[in-house]
Design a protein around this motif. Sequence first.
Motif, PDB file in Angstrom:
ATOM      1  N   LEU A   1       0.733   5.110   0.380  1.00 50.09           N
ATOM      2  CA  LEU A   1      -0.120   6.193   0.877  1.00 50.09           C
ATOM      3  C   LEU A   1       0.574   7.513   0.586  1.00 50.09           C
ATOM      4  O   LEU A   1       1.677   7.753   1.082  1.00 50.09           O
ATOM      5  CB  LEU A   1      -0.346   6.061   2.382  1.00 50.09           C
ATOM      6  CG  LEU A   1      -1.336   4.996   2.859  1.00 50.09           C
ATOM      7  CD1 LEU A   1      -0.915   3.602   2.486  1.00 50.09           C
ATOM      8  CD2 LEU A   1      -1.518   5.105   4.352  1.00 50.09           C
TER       9      LEU A   1
ATOM     10  N   LEU B   1      -2.871   4.946  -2.851  1.00 47.58           N
ATOM     11  CA  LEU B   1      -3.944   5.764  -2.271  1.00 47.58           C
ATOM     12  C   LEU B   1      -3.441   7.198  -2.190  1.00 47.58           C
ATOM     13  O   LEU B   1      -2.437   7.462  -1.522  1.00 47.58           O
ATOM     14  CB  LEU B   1      -4.322   5.257  -0.884  1.00 47.58           C
ATOM     15  CG  LEU B   1      -4.714   3.784  -0.772  1.00 47.58           C
ATOM     16  CD1 LEU B   1      -4.983   3.405   0.683  1.00 47.58           C
ATOM     17  CD2 LEU B   1      -5.912   3.472  -1.644  1.00 47.58           C
TER      18      LEU B   1
ATOM     19  N   ARG C   1      -5.449   6.924  10.323  1.00 49.73           N
ATOM     20  CA  ARG C   1      -6.437   5.847  10.429  1.00 49.73           C
ATOM     21  C   ARG C   1      -6.112   4.692   9.482  1.00 49.73           C
ATOM     22  O   ARG C   1      -6.283   3.519   9.834  1.00 49.73           O
ATOM     23  CB  ARG C   1      -7.836   6.373  10.134  1.00 49.73           C
ATOM     24  CG  ARG C   1      -8.386   7.278  11.218  1.00 49.73           C
ATOM     25  CD  ARG C   1      -9.756   7.793  10.842  1.00 49.73           C
ATOM     26  NE  ARG C   1     -10.254   8.736  11.829  1.00 49.73           N
ATOM     27  CZ  ARG C   1     -11.371   9.440  11.667  1.00 49.73           C
ATOM     28  NH1 ARG C   1     -12.100   9.295  10.566  1.00 49.73           N
ATOM     29  NH2 ARG C   1     -11.757  10.288  12.610  1.00 49.73           N
ATOM     30  N   THR C   2      -5.647   5.026   8.280  1.00 50.33           N
ATOM     31  CA  THR C   2      -5.306   3.987   7.304  1.00 50.33           C
ATOM     32  C   THR C   2      -4.086   3.200   7.766  1.00 50.33           C
ATOM     33  O   THR C   2      -4.063   1.958   7.661  1.00 50.33           O
ATOM     34  CB  THR C   2      -5.068   4.618   5.916  1.00 50.33           C
ATOM     35  OG1 THR C   2      -6.233   5.378   5.547  1.00 50.33           O
ATOM     36  CG2 THR C   2      -4.800   3.555   4.865  1.00 50.33           C
TER      37      THR C   2
ATOM     38  N   TYR D   1       0.864  -1.175   0.000  1.00 52.72           N
ATOM     39  CA  TYR D   1       0.000   0.000   0.000  1.00 52.72           C
ATOM     40  C   TYR D   1       0.896   1.220   0.000  1.00 52.72           C
ATOM     41  O   TYR D   1       1.757   1.373   0.877  1.00 52.72           O
ATOM     42  CB  TYR D   1      -0.931   0.010   1.212  1.00 52.72           C
ATOM     43  CG  TYR D   1      -2.098  -0.913   1.031  1.00 52.72           C
ATOM     44  CD1 TYR D   1      -3.247  -0.490   0.364  1.00 52.72           C
ATOM     45  CD2 TYR D   1      -2.039  -2.225   1.481  1.00 52.72           C
ATOM     46  CE1 TYR D   1      -4.309  -1.355   0.170  1.00 52.72           C
ATOM     47  CE2 TYR D   1      -3.100  -3.091   1.287  1.00 52.72           C
ATOM     48  CZ  TYR D   1      -4.232  -2.649   0.635  1.00 52.72           C
ATOM     49  OH  TYR D   1      -5.278  -3.507   0.433  1.00 52.72           O
TER      50      TYR D   1
END
Length: 191
Positions: free
Chosen positions: A19, A64, A104-105, A17
């Motif tokens: 970010l 993301l 939060r992610t 992921y």
Amino acid sequence: MDDGTDGQTVTDGRKTYLLVDGENLDATLGTSILQRRPMPEERPRWNRVLDHVERHWDQPVSGLFFLAVAGEMPMGFVQAVTSIGYRPIPLQGEGKVVDIAIQRTLAALAERDDDVVLASHDGDFLDEMGRLADGERRVGLLCFQEFVNAGFRELPGLEIIDLEYDVKAFNTTLPRLRIIPIDEFDPLDFL
């Protein structure tokens, strides 16, 4: 690992992921490096960032891209990052909405086995990144190395990836001041 039949790479089901704290990177580029608002051609080529992370860790990447929206949706930018493979996350509300959403992610990712790369310099993410740097996953910080919050350098196992020098995300050379390894020194850069 190679499956031995057709030369293709087979992963263990993990993914990375990525970010992106676009505001933080843009502010660092503009304020600290260029000392003015970046022109579109001076901004990172975000497709190169995705490609680099995927090749570097040899597994699929889910990008993301977090952004704060004060008024109307910036559709041109949203469409652009969507077309190159990011999932835009437009946020609105009180406070530092991008930081809150990224925190939060990161906390949610601590409950998964996937690897994580955070594109930011912001020390507000130190606690969450520290929890992720547990030795069970790969954790990276994509940034301009000279502007990284010092706390990140103390996280065990955190890989620091330079947006310009490692990723080659820019079409031009940025006016950065850095310590130059002698093997990389080219006097023509200064003449």
